[in-house]
Design an enzyme around this catalytic site. Structure first.
Site, short mmCIF file in Angstrom:
data_model
loop_
_atom_site.label_atom_id
_atom_site.label_comp_id
_atom_site.label_asym_id
_atom_site.label_seq_id
_atom_site.Cartn_x
_atom_site.Cartn_y
_atom_site.Cartn_z
N HIS A 140 -1.98 0.97 6.99
CA HIS A 140 -2.49 1.10 5.62
C HIS A 140 -2.54 2.57 5.25
O HIS A 140 -2.88 3.42 6.08
CB HIS A 140 -3.87 0.47 5.48
CG HIS A 140 -4.39 0.50 4.08
ND1 HIS A 140 -3.75 -0.14 3.05
CD2 HIS A 140 -5.47 1.12 3.53
CE1 HIS A 140 -4.40 0.07 1.92
NE2 HIS A 140 -5.45 0.83 2.19
N ASP A 192 -7.52 4.78 -3.38
CA ASP A 192 -6.74 3.72 -2.75
C ASP A 192 -6.50 2.61 -3.77
O ASP A 192 -7.41 1.86 -4.11
CB ASP A 192 -7.47 3.17 -1.52
CG ASP A 192 -6.68 2.07 -0.82
OD1 ASP A 192 -5.52 1.83 -1.18
OD2 ASP A 192 -7.24 1.47 0.12
N CYS A 219 0.79 -1.23 0.00
CA CYS A 219 0.00 0.00 0.00
C CYS A 219 0.82 1.28 0.00
O CYS A 219 0.51 2.23 -0.73
CB CYS A 219 -0.97 0.01 1.18
SG CYS A 219 -0.20 0.14 2.81
#
Length: 271
Positions: A106, A121, A67
């Protein structure tokens, strides 16, 4: 994370998009072109968030990342296209009780573009957003058959996804931008701590343009999982098959298994 200049044309070529694609187009092109993978922390190589290293790894070497790498690369691309981007740290809720919060490991993005504010995202592995959704609690959003929504839970915004069993929490975050040092700290824990699942386990995933998700993981026994909004198939995998699957299924060439069974990098860039 250095600012520096950003090679926008090389990034857009990597994801197969043009400057006219817009926020949604760039987001979808990125998430369906660059795989999610934790091969570096899994084999003991810390993850660098310097922009030059991200560009080398994900763009030039056509690798993937997790991420922090994905969303910081996307952030630079969107900024180069004129958007305002703010990074935020989230706590993953998927697979955890609500009263057992995990570290903020995250990364998500708040993006100001096209006269609106969006949640972007591209880095949640096997189940991330295909396109940005409006920032803040609101309506349900369908993307290639997958459903998402944001809800409020105290001070946090919570991303949820739905299947036949109902809505499930994915992650929650306080909608406040974080400085680079907080991102560096979270990244260092995630890629070096022995308790981190990205160090102890293996997870490789791709999102196909038609919405199919494919993942190779050993978090619950080594297996290859293919998911659509309507069906899931899981196939057991022998460890010796990993290098072939990395190349043929995920486009990640140049990996092999060492004598100890660990994944090694067999290229000029090996460590």
């Amino acid at each position: 994370m250095e600012a520096g200049s950003f090679a926008l044309s090389a990034y857009l070529h990597r994801i197969g998009a043009g400057e006219e694609a817009g926020l949604a187009g760039v987001h979808r092109a990125h998430v369906t072109s660059i795989p999610f993978e934790n091969l570096d922390p899994h084999r003991g190589v810390p993850v660098s968030l310097e922009l030059g290293d991200l560009h080398r790894k994900l763009v030039q070497e056509r690798r993937g990342g997790y991420c922090f790498e994905h969303n910081l690369l996307l952030a630079q691309g969107l900024r180069a296209l004129g958007a305002e981007v703010e990074p935020m740290l989230a706590r993953v809720r998927l697979g955890r009780p609500r009263d057992a919060p995990r570290p903020r490991t995250h990364l998500v993005l708040r993006v100001h573009a096209d006269g609106a504010v969006w949640l972007a995202d591209v880095g949640f592995g096997n189940g991330t957003l295909l396109e940005p959704i409006p920032f803040g609690p609101g309506a349900e959003h369908e993307q290639s058959g997958w459903r998402f929504r944001l809800v409020q839970d105290g001070p946090e915004h919570v991303l949820q996804t739905a299947d036949e069993a109902g809505w499930t929490d994915v992650y929650g975050f306080v909608p406040e931008p974080v400085p680079a040092i907080d991102i560096e700290t979270s990244n260092w824990f995630t890629c070096t701590n022995p308790r981190s699942p990205f160090v102890a386990g293996l997870i490789i995933a791709v999102n196909r343009p038609d919405g199919t998700r494919v993942a190779l993981s050993d978090w619950n026994g080594l297996s290859l999982t293919k998911r659509t909004p309507d069906d899931t198939t899981v196939s057991e995998v022998e460890r010796a098959e990993i290098p072939r699957l990395l190349e043929e299924t995920f486009g990640l060439a140049g990996f092999a298994l060492g004598d100890d069974g660990r994944i090694t990098r067999q290229t000029a860039h090996s460590e």
